[in-house]
Design an enzyme around this catalytic site. Sequence first.
Site, PDB file in Angstrom:
ATOM      1  N   CYS A 250      28.334 -24.349  -3.176  1.00 59.95           N
ATOM      2  CA  CYS A 250      26.976 -24.683  -2.426  1.00 59.95           C
ATOM      3  C   CYS A 250      26.042 -24.138  -3.345  1.00 59.95           C
ATOM      4  O   CYS A 250      25.649 -22.936  -3.625  1.00 59.95           O
ATOM      5  CB  CYS A 250      27.017 -23.812  -1.317  1.00 59.95           C
ATOM      6  SG  CYS A 250      28.520 -24.239   0.055  1.00 59.95           S
TER       7      CYS A 250
ATOM      8  N   CYS B  70      23.706 -20.824  -2.602  1.00 64.87           N
ATOM      9  CA  CYS B  70      24.128 -19.700  -2.567  1.00 64.87           C
ATOM     10  C   CYS B  70      24.361 -19.206  -3.996  1.00 64.87           C
ATOM     11  O   CYS B  70      25.050 -19.734  -4.839  1.00 64.87           O
ATOM     12  CB  CYS B  70      25.734 -19.975  -2.013  1.00 64.87           C
ATOM     13  SG  CYS B  70      26.719 -18.221  -1.993  1.00 64.87           S
TER      14      CYS B  70
ATOM     15  N   GLU C  43      30.654  -7.053  -3.444  1.00 68.45           N
ATOM     16  CA  GLU C  43      29.329  -6.440  -2.665  1.00 68.45           C
ATOM     17  C   GLU C  43      29.830  -6.138  -1.384  1.00 68.45           C
ATOM     18  O   GLU C  43      30.389  -6.751  -0.557  1.00 68.45           O
ATOM     19  CB  GLU C  43      28.044  -7.138  -2.971  1.00 68.45           C
ATOM     20  CG  GLU C  43      27.747  -7.284  -4.484  1.00 68.45           C
ATOM     21  CD  GLU C  43      26.490  -8.039  -4.639  1.00 68.45           C
ATOM     22  OE1 GLU C  43      25.935  -8.474  -3.400  1.00 68.45           O
ATOM     23  OE2 GLU C  43      26.092  -8.384  -5.685  1.00 68.45           O
TER      24      GLU C  43
ATOM     25  N   CYS D 142      24.098 -11.648  -1.594  1.00 64.74           N
ATOM     26  CA  CYS D 142      23.938 -12.802  -2.177  1.00 64.74           C
ATOM     27  C   CYS D 142      24.460 -12.693  -3.661  1.00 64.74           C
ATOM     28  O   CYS D 142      24.423 -13.689  -4.500  1.00 64.74           O
ATOM     29  CB  CYS D 142      22.654 -13.225  -2.117  1.00 64.74           C
ATOM     30  SG  CYS D 142      21.463 -12.321  -3.461  1.00 64.74           S
TER      31      CYS D 142
ATOM     32  N   CYS E  62      28.845  -5.661   6.228  1.00 65.74           N
ATOM     33  CA  CYS E  62      28.983  -6.970   5.745  1.00 65.74           C
ATOM     34  C   CYS E  62      29.842  -7.151   4.557  1.00 65.74           C
ATOM     35  O   CYS E  62      29.573  -6.413   3.636  1.00 65.74           O
ATOM     36  CB  CYS E  62      27.689  -7.964   5.634  1.00 65.74           C
ATOM     37  SG  CYS E  62      27.850  -9.370   4.980  1.00 65.74           S
TER      38      CYS E  62
ATOM     39  N   CYS F 260      32.722 -17.134  -5.586  1.00 65.60           N
ATOM     40  CA  CYS F 260      33.162 -18.005  -4.592  1.00 65.60           C
ATOM     41  C   CYS F 260      33.224 -19.450  -5.337  1.00 65.60           C
ATOM     42  O   CYS F 260      32.469 -19.442  -6.406  1.00 65.60           O
ATOM     43  CB  CYS F 260      32.008 -18.391  -3.714  1.00 65.60           C
ATOM     44  SG  CYS F 260      32.380 -19.220  -2.526  1.00 65.60           S
TER      45      CYS F 260
END
Length: 336
Positions: free
Chosen positions: A113, A116, A89, A327, A102, A109
Site C-alpha cells: 500500500c 503506508c 514496533e 508507521c 498497538c 509488510c
Amino acid sequence: MDLFCGVTYKQLVQYTGYGLSNDHALKAVTNYYRRRIPDFQSMKNIPKQVRELLVSKFQTELFSPVRYEISSDASVKYLFVTDAGKPFETVFIPDGNRKTVCVSTQSGCRMGCPFCLTGRSGFLGNLTAGEIIGQVMSIPLTREITHVVFMGMGEPLDNTDEVLKACEILTSSWGLAISPGNITISTVGITPAVKRILIESKCNLTLSLFSPFAGERAKVVPAEKKYPAGGIIKMLRSFPVTGKRRFTIAYIMIADVNDSDAHLKELIKLLKGTSIRVNILPYHEIHGDSCSPSPADRMQYFRHILTISGISSSVRRSRGADISAACGLLASGLKK
C-alpha cells in the site's frame, strides 16, 4: 532451547517426554502469563522436579525494547529487534482508564500500500506468537493494559496462524485474560483469513477501506484485486455478532482524495442496514508526501451524515502523530 513466551496450555500438555500433568501445565502457563512470574524457579506451586524440567526445556526471557520515543500526548513508541535482526514496533496509548497497546505482527509488510511507510521499508518476515505477546508483556506499565490492537507493522492476516495463537494467549483465563471485546485485529482484507478470524476467534475485526469504490481502492490497496472489500463486507454483514464483538470500517480521510460527497454516498450504500460501524481517522502526513488530512469539519460532516443514515460512526483523534506512531520510522532508522 524453546521460548516459553508463545506456548499455549494445549501445546504444553501435548509436548512429549516432558512428563507434565495437566495440572502442572496449567499452573505453569497461568504463573507465566497471568501472574507474570518471570522464571520457573519462582513458581512455588509446582514441584521442584517439574520446575527443573521446565528450566531445562524452555527459555523464559522476553525481548526488551532497544529504543523508544514519547509523544506529546503521552503515547510511547517502542522498537524491538529479534535475535535474527528483525526490527518491529509497538505503541502504548494511554487514554484515561483505557490503556491500549498497538502490536506488530510482521517486520515490515508485503501488502504494497503506497500510503503506508512500513511497506516502503520492505518485508523481513513474520513475527511469532511469542514475539507478538512479548510486546504486551515486556513494556513498562504492562499490567495496566486494557486493550490490544493488531494495527502496528505488518498485515495481521498475512500471518494468521501466529495471530490466532496470540489471541488465544491474550484471551484465555490461563493467559493474559483480556476480554475478546477489548482486542481488535485490523486488516486490508484477505478473504480466507477473514473467515478464519471470524470462526476461530471472538475478537473484533476492522477492515481498512480507503475508498468504497473498488477500482479506486485497488490502486492503493493491492489486495482489493484478489480479495474485494465488497465481498468481505457482505461476509461481515451476514456473520452473527455475539457479546461485545464489533466489526468496523477504518476510513482514513485524505483531502480531495476520498472525502467527496460521492464517496460518502457510496459508503452509505455499502453499509446501510448493517451493524458495521465506521471509524473516521485523519491521514498521517508522511515526509515528502503531497497528501494531507481532510479538514476536521469535513470529517465531522461525514460522521454526521453516516449517523443520521443509521450507520454508527465516530471521528478518532490522531494519537502519537509527532512520533509517527506504528508507521515504521524507528525500524527504518535502525536499518540505516
